[in-house]
Design an enzyme around this catalytic site. Structure first.
Site, mmCIF file in Angstrom:
data_model
loop_
_atom_site.group_PDB
_atom_site.id
_atom_site.type_symbol
_atom_site.label_atom_id
_atom_site.label_comp_id
_atom_site.label_asym_id
_atom_site.label_seq_id
_atom_site.Cartn_x
_atom_site.Cartn_y
_atom_site.Cartn_z
ATOM 1 N N ALA A 66 0.832 -1.209 0.000
ATOM 2 C CA ALA A 66 0.000 0.000 0.000
ATOM 3 C C ALA A 66 0.862 1.252 0.000
ATOM 4 O O ALA A 66 1.955 1.292 0.575
ATOM 5 C CB ALA A 66 -0.927 -0.007 1.201
ATOM 6 N N GLY A 111 0.643 -5.750 0.450
ATOM 7 C CA GLY A 111 -0.379 -6.049 -0.549
ATOM 8 C C GLY A 111 0.179 -6.700 -1.790
ATOM 9 O O GLY A 111 -0.504 -7.498 -2.439
ATOM 10 N N GLU A 114 0.412 -10.252 -0.956
ATOM 11 C CA GLU A 114 -0.936 -10.819 -0.913
ATOM 12 C C GLU A 114 -1.485 -11.047 -2.317
ATOM 13 O O GLU A 114 -2.157 -12.050 -2.581
ATOM 14 C CB GLU A 114 -1.861 -9.902 -0.114
ATOM 15 C CG GLU A 114 -1.547 -9.890 1.367
ATOM 16 C CD GLU A 114 -2.511 -9.044 2.161
ATOM 17 O OE1 GLU A 114 -3.476 -9.591 2.711
ATOM 18 O OE2 GLU A 114 -2.313 -7.800 2.200
ATOM 19 N N GLU A 134 3.017 -6.149 8.034
ATOM 20 C CA GLU A 134 1.935 -5.413 8.689
ATOM 21 C C GLU A 134 2.026 -5.372 10.210
ATOM 22 O O GLU A 134 1.620 -4.387 10.837
ATOM 23 C CB GLU A 134 0.580 -6.009 8.261
ATOM 24 C CG GLU A 134 0.140 -5.630 6.855
ATOM 25 C CD GLU A 134 0.746 -6.492 5.764
ATOM 26 O OE1 GLU A 134 0.347 -6.321 4.598
ATOM 27 O OE2 GLU A 134 1.612 -7.346 6.075
#
Length: 260
Positions: A66, A111, A114, A134
């Site tokens: 992000a 992200g 992911e 995170e």
């Protein structure tokens, strides 16, 4: 939608490449990129001629997670609204009916990691780095990362990676089963395109059926998973492509599958 942060190309019939295109910020995931990815996944999944999708990054990196500069100072309400968009984006990727392959170079963090996990499989360039940092930011992976990582590497390894928030190498990713191969950076796209080309040459309904039965079957007990497999098998053996596959084998020629 005119895309500003991604590129969608078709290098060969049936193969679509979605490329993160913010190389100046390591392809960080912004709100605009989330909107564009949601639109792209929603558009391509309806294409009957689609056979395989490749997810890649422009420049040195795959995707660094992000955009924290954009998130700096965000209100809780704005953060939640952005994340709802990202949730819809990742679910649209997961709903793609054909195989999705990640071609990972450089950083695939947060992200980006992911989205790699949300692909059906991945190849990495030497020197690629993965991670879910995170826990060091006061949050958790929120795009399926905890669950997809656990399914890829097992619960013990997943808890270690999630709680230490430490990056890991392409070679470690290969050892743990997160990627299918590690190649020289200059060979990455050729390698992945080669795999996509093989997939595109197979019977389209069989490919889609195989993906469906694996993804849906893993959450069922064995009996119900085998029933699902049988139901898809029974639908396939009456198709024109099944007849073409058998005929081409006996006639010693390349099959011409039409997805019918």
């Amino acid at each position: 939608m005119a895309y500003e942060t991604i590129k969608v190309t078709q290098p060969e019939a049936g193969i679509t490449v979605i490329t993160f295109a913010r190389p100046q910020v390591a392809n960080a995931l912004s709100t605009q990129m989330g909107r564009e990815l949601l639109d792209a996944w929603s558009q391509i999944r309806a294409a009957e001629a689609l056979r395989c999708v490749i997810l890649s990054g422009e420049g040195k990196h795959f995707q660094a997670g992000a955009d924290l500069k954009e998130r700096n100072g965000m209100t809780d309400e704005a953060w939640a609204e952005q994340h709802r968009l990202f949730e819809a984006m990742i679910r649209a990727q997961l709903a793609c009916p054909v195989p999705v392959i990640a071609a990972v170079q450089g950083a695939a963090m947060g992200g980006g990691c992911e989205m790699t996990l949300a692909c059906d499989f991945a190849y990495a360039a030497e020197g690629a780095r993965f991670g879910l940092p995170e826990a060091g930011l006061g949050i958790l992976p929120g795009l399926g990362g905890t669950q997809l990582l656990t399914r890829a590497v097992g619960p013990r390894r997943a808890i270690e990676l999630l709680t230490t928030a430490q990056p890991f190498s392409a070679e470690q990713a290969l050892e743990w089963g997160l990627v299918s191969g590690v190649v020289a950076p200059e060979a990455l796209m050729d390698t992945v395109l080669g795999v996509a080309r093989v997939i595109a040459s197979k019977a389209p309904l069989s490919v889609r059926g195989a993906k469906r039965v694996v993804h849906e079957g893993q959450d069922l007990d064995l009996k119900r998973a085998m029933d699902l497999e049988l139901s898809i098998y029974n639908n396939l053996f009456t198709t024109q492509d099944r007849r073409e596959g058998v005929a081409s084998f006996n006639e010693k020629r390349t099959p011409a599958f039409e997805g019918k």
